[in-house]
Design a protein around this motif. Structure first.
Motif, short mmCIF file in Angstrom:
data_model
loop_
_atom_site.label_atom_id
_atom_site.label_comp_id
_atom_site.label_asym_id
_atom_site.label_seq_id
_atom_site.Cartn_x
_atom_site.Cartn_y
_atom_site.Cartn_z
N HIS A 174 -2.32 5.00 -3.17
CA HIS A 174 -3.40 5.87 -2.67
C HIS A 174 -2.90 7.31 -2.62
O HIS A 174 -1.74 7.56 -2.27
N LEU B 49 -3.44 3.84 8.25
CA LEU B 49 -3.71 2.71 7.36
C LEU B 49 -2.98 1.46 7.85
O LEU B 49 -3.54 0.36 7.84
N VAL C 151 3.08 -0.99 4.10
CA VAL C 151 2.56 0.35 3.81
C VAL C 151 3.74 1.30 3.65
O VAL C 151 4.58 1.40 4.55
N ILE D 92 -8.05 9.50 -0.57
CA ILE D 92 -8.41 9.68 0.84
C ILE D 92 -8.37 11.17 1.16
O ILE D 92 -7.32 11.81 1.06
N VAL E 294 1.31 5.25 -0.10
CA VAL E 294 0.53 6.43 0.25
C VAL E 294 1.31 7.68 -0.14
O VAL E 294 2.42 7.91 0.35
N GLN F 188 0.86 -1.18 0.00
CA GLN F 188 0.00 0.00 0.00
C GLN F 188 0.90 1.24 0.00
O GLN F 188 1.59 1.52 0.98
N ALA G 29 -7.58 5.13 12.34
CA ALA G 29 -7.50 3.75 11.89
C ALA G 29 -8.86 3.07 11.98
O ALA G 29 -9.28 2.35 11.08
N ILE H 238 -11.67 -0.20 4.53
CA ILE H 238 -10.25 -0.43 4.23
C ILE H 238 -9.71 -1.39 5.26
O ILE H 238 -9.36 -1.01 6.37
N SER H 239 -9.67 -2.64 4.91
CA SER H 239 -9.17 -3.68 5.84
C SER H 239 -8.86 -4.94 5.06
O SER H 239 -9.14 -5.04 3.88
N LEU I 218 -11.03 4.26 9.14
CA LEU I 218 -10.70 3.61 7.88
C LEU I 218 -11.30 2.20 7.81
O LEU I 218 -11.81 1.78 6.78
N ARG I 219 -11.25 1.49 8.90
CA ARG I 219 -11.82 0.13 8.91
C ARG I 219 -13.33 0.20 8.72
O ARG I 219 -13.91 -0.63 8.01
#
Length: 325
Positions: free
Chosen positions: A188, A22, A141, A219, A7, A5, A316, A324-325, A319-320
């Motif tokens: 992202h 994230l 990440v 995002i 960012v 991932q 976090a 996003i998970s 996001l979940r």
């Protein structure tokens, strides 16, 4: 979810904070996440309120459900020593080169070498497996460079593979690009609901797509809560000054007579409503632009208490909740 991932985002949008949130979100339910820093700013250490990170993978947080977040601040010089040892078995000779300053010279002068080392180290972590054949990390990440240079940063190995037609450098560059241009990777972009960051995000997405790099999500960070809806805004615009003063007086803020407390509050309140209306319209326009980019769109709130470790866990969780998970 892709295992790498990446960012990115315009400076000032909070991309490091989003990358950290994230990593926490992906580490929940017992997962292991590696959060990689490539710009040498020690931003990850600041966000997690810990000491500066060395060039080693170190556990820095525990996520809900027992997951773990590790962090790595990649040092290009030490990454080059790893590279020389991996492919050329230099050992002590590599350390001697470092003492002579040759390593620093190479990472500073050689075009693109620094980015090759940084992306290569991150992709190595993605591919690494333990003795039982399981991936060392469920997710990696990367807190990547800003939007303006993210495409060149990720695509540098394509250029290197073209320059070095054979040998370990060519093979390594190709291996990295196989990861970066595969479904294993998602890039992202973090933005704000402001004109310049949104425009840079749109331009960055176009560049990534042109380079055939996999774009993931957009995002929006630091989204301020909506105080007035369209109906309330129309009422605020159309409300006569006398009626506003009368309402303030009825609420116990002094008499509505001329020069009274209620009368003096009318002008600043109407000005504030006007400013809010302008910002509301701007944010609505920029949100529409982002929605037109044909990517999943997520929004993270502006934390009223400021950004700290507790706030990071809150982001976090957000996001979940948004998938996003």
């Amino acid at each position: 979810m892709s295992r790498l991932q990446v960012v990115s985002g315009k400076g000032g949008t909070g991309k490091t904070t989003v990358a950290a949130a994230l990593a926490l979100a992906l580490a929940t339910e017992g997962k292991r996440t590696l959060l990689v820093e490539v710009e040498g700013r020690q931003g990850i250490a600041q966000v997690f309120e810990t000491e500066s990170l060395p060039y080693e993978e170190r556990k820095i947080a525990v996520a809900p459900g027992g997951g773990e977040v590790y962090a790595l601040a990649i040092d290009p010089e030490l990454a080059l020593l790893d590279y020389l040892q991996m492919f050329y078995k230099l050992g002590g000779a590599g350390r001697a080169l470092k003492k002579l300053g040759a390593i620093d010279f190479a990472t500073t002068i050689a075009p693109g070498l620094r980015d090759v080392l940084l992306t290569g180290k991150a992709c190595e972590a993605v591919r690494r497996k333990d003795k039982r054949g399981r991936y060392a990390y469920d997710y990696v990440v990367m807190d990547a460079p800003p939007t303006g240079r993210i495409t060149r940063f990720l695509n540098v190995n394509d250029e290197v593979a073209g320059l070095a037609k054979i040998g370990p450098i060519h093979n390594q560059a190709q291996a990295v690009m196989r990861v970066l241009k595969s479904p294993e990777t998602a890039v992202h972009l973090v933005t704000l609901l402001e004109e310049m960051p949104v425009q840079e995000t749109a331009d960055g997405i176009a560049e990534l797509r042109a380079a055939r790099l996999p774009v993931g999500r957009t995002i929006v960070n630091m989204v301020r809560p909506a105080i007035l809806d369209e109906t309330d805004l129309e009422l605020a615009r159309a409300a006569p000054r006398a009626a506003v003063a009368k309402s303030l007086s009825a609420a116990g803020l002094g008499g509505a007579r001329r020069g009274g407390v209620a009368e003096r509050l009318v002008e600043p309140l109407l000005n504030q409503a006007s400013e809010y209306a302008e910002r509301y319209a701007l944010e609505r326009e920029q949100r529409a632009v982002l929605q037109g980019l044909d990517l999943p769109l997520h929004e993270l709130p502006l934390l009223a208490e400021g950004m700290d470790l507790a706030g990071l866990y809150e982001l976090a969780k957000e996001l979940r909740q948004q998938g996003i998970s």
